[in-house]
Design a protein around this motif. Structure first.
Motif, PDB file in Angstrom:
ATOM      1  N   ASP A 108       0.734  -1.177  -0.109  1.00  0.00           N
ATOM      2  CA  ASP A 108       0.134  -0.079  -0.023  1.00  0.00           C
ATOM      3  C   ASP A 108       0.659   1.371  -0.194  1.00  0.00           C
ATOM      4  O   ASP A 108       0.290   2.518   0.256  1.00  0.00           O
ATOM      5  N   GLY A 109       2.271   1.204  -0.347  1.00  0.00           N
ATOM      6  CA  GLY A 109       3.014   2.399  -0.368  1.00  0.00           C
ATOM      7  C   GLY A 109       3.699   2.559   1.109  1.00  0.00           C
ATOM      8  O   GLY A 109       4.642   3.449   1.005  1.00  0.00           O
ATOM      9  N   SER A 110       3.307   1.994   2.205  1.00  0.00           N
ATOM     10  CA  SER A 110       3.976   2.460   3.538  1.00  0.00           C
ATOM     11  C   SER A 110       5.290   1.747   3.668  1.00  0.00           C
ATOM     12  O   SER A 110       5.951   2.345   4.619  1.00  0.00           O
ATOM     13  N   GLU A 111       5.649   0.920   2.629  1.00  0.00           N
ATOM     14  CA  GLU A 111       7.052   0.576   2.728  1.00  0.00           C
ATOM     15  C   GLU A 111       7.988   1.786   2.447  1.00  0.00           C
ATOM     16  O   GLU A 111       9.200   1.853   2.775  1.00  0.00           O
ATOM     17  N   ALA A 112       7.405   2.719   1.803  1.00  0.00           N
ATOM     18  CA  ALA A 112       8.255   3.887   1.724  1.00  0.00           C
ATOM     19  C   ALA A 112       8.891   4.569   2.965  1.00  0.00           C
ATOM     20  O   ALA A 112       9.746   5.556   2.975  1.00  0.00           O
ATOM     21  N   ALA A 113       7.983   4.275   4.304  1.00  0.00           N
ATOM     22  CA  ALA A 113       8.540   4.559   5.476  1.00  0.00           C
ATOM     23  C   ALA A 113      10.256   4.223   5.720  1.00  0.00           C
ATOM     24  O   ALA A 113      10.891   4.717   6.338  1.00  0.00           O
ATOM     25  N   THR A 134      17.896  -4.215   5.395  1.00  0.00           N
ATOM     26  CA  THR A 134      16.870  -3.654   4.634  1.00  0.00           C
ATOM     27  C   THR A 134      16.786  -4.009   2.929  1.00  0.00           C
ATOM     28  O   THR A 134      15.864  -4.149   2.760  1.00  0.00           O
ATOM     29  N   ALA A 135      18.131  -3.662   2.633  1.00  0.00           N
ATOM     30  CA  ALA A 135      18.361  -3.946   1.094  1.00  0.00           C
ATOM     31  C   ALA A 135      17.659  -5.451   0.803  1.00  0.00           C
ATOM     32  O   ALA A 135      17.130  -5.633  -0.227  1.00  0.00           O
ATOM     33  N   HIS A 136      18.258  -6.447   1.723  1.00  0.00           N
ATOM     34  CA  HIS A 136      17.782  -7.856   1.279  1.00  0.00           C
ATOM     35  C   HIS A 136      16.617  -7.933   1.383  1.00  0.00           C
ATOM     36  O   HIS A 136      15.845  -8.569   0.557  1.00  0.00           O
ATOM     37  N   GLY A 142      11.026  -8.075  -4.233  1.00  0.00           N
ATOM     38  CA  GLY A 142      10.969  -7.840  -5.562  1.00  0.00           C
ATOM     39  C   GLY A 142      10.999  -6.228  -5.764  1.00  0.00           C
ATOM     40  O   GLY A 142      10.405  -5.676  -6.717  1.00  0.00           O
ATOM     41  N   GLU A 143      11.237  -5.608  -4.772  1.00  0.00           N
ATOM     42  CA  GLU A 143      11.337  -4.096  -4.815  1.00  0.00           C
ATOM     43  C   GLU A 143      12.664  -3.531  -4.847  1.00  0.00           C
ATOM     44  O   GLU A 143      13.703  -4.093  -4.275  1.00  0.00           O
ATOM     45  N   GLU A 144      12.957  -2.346  -5.276  1.00  0.00           N
ATOM     46  CA  GLU A 144      14.161  -1.695  -5.382  1.00  0.00           C
ATOM     47  C   GLU A 144      14.472  -1.103  -3.773  1.00  0.00           C
ATOM     48  O   GLU A 144      13.713  -0.485  -3.208  1.00  0.00           O
ATOM     49  N   PRO A 145      15.774  -1.654  -3.471  1.00  0.00           N
ATOM     50  CA  PRO A 145      16.096  -0.981  -2.092  1.00  0.00           C
ATOM     51  C   PRO A 145      16.265   0.383  -1.845  1.00  0.00           C
ATOM     52  O   PRO A 145      16.633   1.111  -2.976  1.00  0.00           O
ATOM     53  N   PRO A 146      16.158   1.047  -0.820  1.00  0.00           N
ATOM     54  CA  PRO A 146      16.240   2.291  -0.592  1.00  0.00           C
ATOM     55  C   PRO A 146      17.763   2.851  -0.938  1.00  0.00           C
ATOM     56  O   PRO A 146      18.703   2.059  -0.707  1.00  0.00           O
ATOM     57  N   GLU A 147      18.167   3.789  -1.578  1.00  0.00           N
ATOM     58  CA  GLU A 147      19.493   4.460  -1.649  1.00  0.00           C
ATOM     59  C   GLU A 147      20.265   4.520  -0.231  1.00  0.00           C
ATOM     60  O   GLU A 147      21.522   3.769  -0.562  1.00  0.00           O
ATOM     61  N   TRP A 148      19.775   4.692   0.603  1.00  0.00           N
ATOM     62  CA  TRP A 148      20.545   4.785   1.985  1.00  0.00           C
ATOM     63  C   TRP A 148      20.839   3.225   2.266  1.00  0.00           C
ATOM     64  O   TRP A 148      21.966   3.184   2.930  1.00  0.00           O
ATOM     65  N   SER A 149      20.407   2.133   1.787  1.00  0.00           N
ATOM     66  CA  SER A 149      20.806   0.878   2.201  1.00  0.00           C
ATOM     67  C   SER A 149      21.992   0.232   1.368  1.00  0.00           C
ATOM     68  O   SER A 149      22.418  -0.702   1.551  1.00  0.00           O
ATOM     69  N   LYS A 150      22.341   0.905   0.021  1.00  0.00           N
ATOM     70  CA  LYS A 150      23.270   0.442  -0.818  1.00  0.00           C
ATOM     71  C   LYS A 150      24.492   1.119  -0.107  1.00  0.00           C
ATOM     72  O   LYS A 150      24.989   2.002  -0.216  1.00  0.00           O
ATOM     73  N   VAL A 151      25.192   0.180   0.687  1.00  0.00           N
ATOM     74  CA  VAL A 151      26.582   0.566   1.655  1.00  0.00           C
ATOM     75  C   VAL A 151      27.431  -0.363   1.065  1.00  0.00           C
ATOM     76  O   VAL A 151      27.561  -1.554   0.609  1.00  0.00           O
ATOM     77  N   GLU A 152      28.948   0.091   1.318  1.00  0.00           N
ATOM     78  CA  GLU A 152      30.098  -0.776   1.122  1.00  0.00           C
ATOM     79  C   GLU A 152      30.264  -1.739   2.330  1.00  0.00           C
ATOM     80  O   GLU A 152      29.635  -1.288   3.600  1.00  0.00           O
TER      81      GLU A 152
END
Length: 193
Positions: A108-113, A134-136, A142-152
């Protein structure tokens, strides 16, 4: 000031109020600085349309998560930072991860939180682990992970102490997606009831 600029200011002020966060925390959630957000809210600087839309979408999702009494990434990071001991920090991390699963299942879009970037937990290992989990979860849904979760990956291996496993046993039982981040936690320690 023109009507469009005033409308942008009103949208950002509404988003800040709806988010339930302080201006500094909302700026972090949006991956900008508090002074930059302030210049947007005053009309001194014009944000992109994408920024304004993202601010509104994330703020609305944060409000819904509060209504559902579900943790967000910022709330999870705060709970980890404020935990009285490491066991409580782990429980907060896994509870936040489980809440993310619930939101991802709602469709329902609440995952945007969880697109709201968290502040630091106070420990690099927990910061990276929160991002990786979070990325996992987003990828598993099947969703694109948030930018902040793409870490080294961590520069040094993090093998948290375990009550009955030796470090080599922990490493052997760690899922690949965590091992690639240089974090070593047995898979069974990530399972919750």
């Amino acid at each position: 000031m023109g009507k469009d600029s005033q409308a942008v200011i009103e949208l950002l002020n509404h988003a800040l109020a709806e988010s339930g966060l302080s201006q500094a925390a909302f700026a972090t959630a949006l991956r900008t600085s508090a002074p930059r957000l302030s210049t947007y809210r005053s009309g001194k600087t014009k944000p992109t349309a994408q920024f304004v839309l993202r601010a509104g979408r994330i703020a609305h999702a944060l409000q819904r998560a509060r209504e559902y009494r579900i943790m967000t990434a910022p709330a999870t990071a705060t709970a980890i930072r404020e935990a009285s001991d490491e066991d409580r920090a782990w429980r907060m991390l896994l509870q936040g991860r489980d809440h993310l699963r619930l939101l991802l299942g709602r469709h329902d879009g609440s995952e945007a939180a969880w697109e709201a970037a968290p502040g630091p937990t106070g420990q690099a290992g927990f910061d990276t682990l929160l991002a990786i989990l979070t990325a996992h979860e987003f990828e598993a849904a099947g969703e694109e992970p948030p930018e902040w979760s793409k870490v080294e990956a961590l520069s040094d291996p993090w093998v948290p102490e375990h009550p009955f496993l030796e470090p080599d046993e922990i490493i052997e039982q760690t899922p690949d997606y965590l091992a690639r981040a240089n974090i070593f936690v047995p898979a069974r320690d990530l399972v919750t009831a």
